[in-house]
Every structure is written in C-alpha cells, then in structure tokens.
Design a protein around this motif. Structure first.
Motif, PDB file in Angstrom:
ATOM      1  N   LEU A 136       1.692   1.705  -3.502  1.00  0.00           N
ATOM      2  CA  LEU A 136       0.491   2.148  -4.200  1.00  0.00           C
ATOM      3  C   LEU A 136       0.276   3.641  -3.983  1.00  0.00           C
ATOM      4  O   LEU A 136      -0.159   4.348  -4.898  1.00  0.00           O
ATOM      5  CB  LEU A 136      -0.722   1.346  -3.713  1.00  0.00           C
ATOM      6  CG  LEU A 136      -2.002   1.523  -4.496  1.00  0.00           C
ATOM      7  CD1 LEU A 136      -1.852   0.980  -5.913  1.00  0.00           C
ATOM      8  CD2 LEU A 136      -3.150   0.818  -3.790  1.00  0.00           C
ATOM      9  N   ARG A 137       0.609   4.134  -2.791  1.00  0.00           N
ATOM     10  CA  ARG A 137       0.489   5.571  -2.512  1.00  0.00           C
ATOM     11  C   ARG A 137       1.377   6.378  -3.455  1.00  0.00           C
ATOM     12  O   ARG A 137       1.011   7.457  -3.910  1.00  0.00           O
ATOM     13  CB  ARG A 137       0.864   5.873  -1.065  1.00  0.00           C
ATOM     14  CG  ARG A 137       0.697   7.354  -0.723  1.00  0.00           C
ATOM     15  CD  ARG A 137       1.156   7.745   0.671  1.00  0.00           C
ATOM     16  NE  ARG A 137       0.876   6.757   1.679  1.00  0.00           N
ATOM     17  CZ  ARG A 137       1.806   6.245   2.503  1.00  0.00           C
ATOM     18  NH1 ARG A 137       3.057   6.641   2.436  1.00  0.00           N
ATOM     19  NH2 ARG A 137       1.479   5.355   3.412  1.00  0.00           N
ATOM     20  N   HIS A 152      -0.287   5.514  -7.262  1.00  0.00           N
ATOM     21  CA  HIS A 152      -1.712   5.832  -7.450  1.00  0.00           C
ATOM     22  C   HIS A 152      -2.283   6.435  -6.166  1.00  0.00           C
ATOM     23  O   HIS A 152      -3.090   5.805  -5.478  1.00  0.00           O
ATOM     24  CB  HIS A 152      -2.490   4.572  -7.837  1.00  0.00           C
ATOM     25  CG  HIS A 152      -2.047   3.963  -9.116  1.00  0.00           C
ATOM     26  ND1 HIS A 152      -1.042   3.029  -9.198  1.00  0.00           N
ATOM     27  CD2 HIS A 152      -2.452   4.200 -10.386  1.00  0.00           C
ATOM     28  CE1 HIS A 152      -0.872   2.685 -10.451  1.00  0.00           C
ATOM     29  NE2 HIS A 152      -1.702   3.389 -11.198  1.00  0.00           N
ATOM     30  N   PRO A 153      -1.875   7.647  -5.825  1.00  0.00           N
ATOM     31  CA  PRO A 153      -2.279   8.235  -4.530  1.00  0.00           C
ATOM     32  C   PRO A 153      -3.784   8.405  -4.372  1.00  0.00           C
ATOM     33  O   PRO A 153      -4.300   8.259  -3.262  1.00  0.00           O
ATOM     34  CB  PRO A 153      -1.547   9.578  -4.503  1.00  0.00           C
ATOM     35  CG  PRO A 153      -1.214   9.887  -5.920  1.00  0.00           C
ATOM     36  CD  PRO A 153      -1.039   8.565  -6.603  1.00  0.00           C
ATOM     37  N   GLU A 170      -5.091   4.948  -3.313  1.00  0.00           N
ATOM     38  CA  GLU A 170      -4.631   4.553  -1.985  1.00  0.00           C
ATOM     39  C   GLU A 170      -5.366   5.300  -0.881  1.00  0.00           C
ATOM     40  O   GLU A 170      -5.716   4.714   0.141  1.00  0.00           O
ATOM     41  CB  GLU A 170      -3.113   4.777  -1.862  1.00  0.00           C
ATOM     42  CG  GLU A 170      -2.501   4.204  -0.605  1.00  0.00           C
ATOM     43  CD  GLU A 170      -2.530   5.143   0.581  1.00  0.00           C
ATOM     44  OE1 GLU A 170      -2.359   4.680   1.717  1.00  0.00           O
ATOM     45  OE2 GLU A 170      -2.741   6.362   0.383  1.00  0.00           O
ATOM     46  N   GLU A 171      -5.680   6.572  -1.096  1.00  0.00           N
ATOM     47  CA  GLU A 171      -6.365   7.313  -0.032  1.00  0.00           C
ATOM     48  C   GLU A 171      -7.800   6.847   0.150  1.00  0.00           C
ATOM     49  O   GLU A 171      -8.409   7.117   1.174  1.00  0.00           O
ATOM     50  CB  GLU A 171      -6.291   8.817  -0.268  1.00  0.00           C
ATOM     51  CG  GLU A 171      -7.137   9.337  -1.387  1.00  0.00           C
ATOM     52  CD  GLU A 171      -6.969  10.843  -1.582  1.00  0.00           C
ATOM     53  OE1 GLU A 171      -7.962  11.478  -1.958  1.00  0.00           O
ATOM     54  OE2 GLU A 171      -5.867  11.359  -1.372  1.00  0.00           O
ATOM     55  N   LEU A 230       0.827  -1.212   0.000  1.00  0.00           N
ATOM     56  CA  LEU A 230       0.000   0.000   0.000  1.00  0.00           C
ATOM     57  C   LEU A 230       0.858   1.257   0.000  1.00  0.00           C
ATOM     58  O   LEU A 230       0.474   2.270  -0.600  1.00  0.00           O
ATOM     59  CB  LEU A 230      -0.958  -0.017   1.185  1.00  0.00           C
ATOM     60  CG  LEU A 230      -2.115  -1.023   1.062  1.00  0.00           C
ATOM     61  CD1 LEU A 230      -2.816  -1.187   2.400  1.00  0.00           C
ATOM     62  CD2 LEU A 230      -3.088  -0.595  -0.021  1.00  0.00           C
ATOM     63  N   ASP A 231       2.015   1.209   0.650  1.00  0.00           N
ATOM     64  CA  ASP A 231       2.932   2.354   0.604  1.00  0.00           C
ATOM     65  C   ASP A 231       3.371   2.624  -0.832  1.00  0.00           C
ATOM     66  O   ASP A 231       3.444   3.776  -1.264  1.00  0.00           O
ATOM     67  CB  ASP A 231       4.156   2.112   1.482  1.00  0.00           C
ATOM     68  CG  ASP A 231       3.846   2.132   2.965  1.00  0.00           C
ATOM     69  OD1 ASP A 231       2.766   2.638   3.347  1.00  0.00           O
ATOM     70  OD2 ASP A 231       4.689   1.632   3.741  1.00  0.00           O
ATOM     71  N   LEU A 272      -8.404   3.609   0.190  1.00  0.00           N
ATOM     72  CA  LEU A 272      -8.231   2.308   0.832  1.00  0.00           C
ATOM     73  C   LEU A 272      -7.782   2.424   2.283  1.00  0.00           C
ATOM     74  O   LEU A 272      -8.084   1.561   3.092  1.00  0.00           O
ATOM     75  CB  LEU A 272      -7.211   1.462   0.052  1.00  0.00           C
ATOM     76  CG  LEU A 272      -7.533   1.214  -1.414  1.00  0.00           C
ATOM     77  CD1 LEU A 272      -6.446   0.380  -2.055  1.00  0.00           C
ATOM     78  CD2 LEU A 272      -8.898   0.573  -1.569  1.00  0.00           C
ATOM     79  N   ARG A 273      -7.045   3.495   2.609  1.00  0.00           N
ATOM     80  CA  ARG A 273      -6.551   3.685   3.977  1.00  0.00           C
ATOM     81  C   ARG A 273      -7.036   5.019   4.527  1.00  0.00           C
ATOM     82  O   ARG A 273      -7.180   5.997   3.798  1.00  0.00           O
ATOM     83  CB  ARG A 273      -5.019   3.648   4.018  1.00  0.00           C
ATOM     84  CG  ARG A 273      -4.475   2.263   3.770  1.00  0.00           C
ATOM     85  CD  ARG A 273      -3.083   2.083   4.300  1.00  0.00           C
ATOM     86  NE  ARG A 273      -2.070   2.713   3.456  1.00  0.00           N
ATOM     87  CZ  ARG A 273      -0.762   2.532   3.632  1.00  0.00           C
ATOM     88  NH1 ARG A 273      -0.306   1.775   4.596  1.00  0.00           N
ATOM     89  NH2 ARG A 273       0.088   3.132   2.847  1.00  0.00           N
TER      90      ARG A 273
END
Length: 102
Positions: free
Chosen positions: A48-49, A52-53, A56-57, A45-46, A59-60
C-alpha cells in the motif's frame, strides 16, 4: 523459489477516502517472506505504501506500527489481537480500516 501471494482489499471509512480519489476500497497484493510464510498485514501495508503512500502514512506511524487511533479488522477480528502487522492474510482477505472511537 516462489513466494506466497494473496490479494488484500482495504475497506476505507469516508475520512480516508480523499487520499485515494474517493474510492471505498483499495486492492493490493500481500507477499509472504518466502514460499512457506503466509502474506501478512505488514506486507500488505508495505505494498500500500508503494501504490498509495499518502493513505499508508495515515495508517502507520514513523516506526511502521499501526497508528493508535486506527483499528484494522481482519476476518472479523481486530488485527492487534491477531498479531498486529504479523497477522496472516488469508486468500481474498478484507481489512476494514476504522478510526478508533474516543
């Protein structure tokens, strides 16, 4: 000292595809903390940030935890039951992202 690396494929529901130009999958590399540590869902996920920010935002949350209304299925099991963000990613892991059902 080389770190362990694996490719992770995020398989996305239609509701999240608009954040990645309509793609059904997004591939990223997950990197372990060191040579002896496996890559984790958190490290995937890091990455992915970085790539594809906007996705990712969704998802977390602001604290970096998986959002309550999102489930991530790793190797057929919910990631929350496998350690959440610390869940180890096997080589070629597929992570199915699912909106939680109400």
């Amino acid at each position: 000292m080389a770190k362990s690396v694996t490719m992770v494929v995020f398989v996305l529901p239609s509701s999240l595809r608009r954040w990645v130009s309509g793609r059904t999958e997004v591939k990223v590399f997950a990197i372990g903390a060191d040579r002896d540590s496996p890559p984790t869902l958190g490290s995937a996920l890091d990455m992915l940030r970085r790539t594809h920010p906007l996705l990712e935002e969704r998802l977390r949350d602001d604290c970096g935890r998986i959002r309550r209304h999102i489930s991530m299925i790793v190797c057929g099991e919910n990631a929350r039951g496998l350690g959440g963000l610390d869940c180890a990613m096997p080589p070629g892991a597929e992570v199915y992202v699912l909106p939680a059902l109400a």
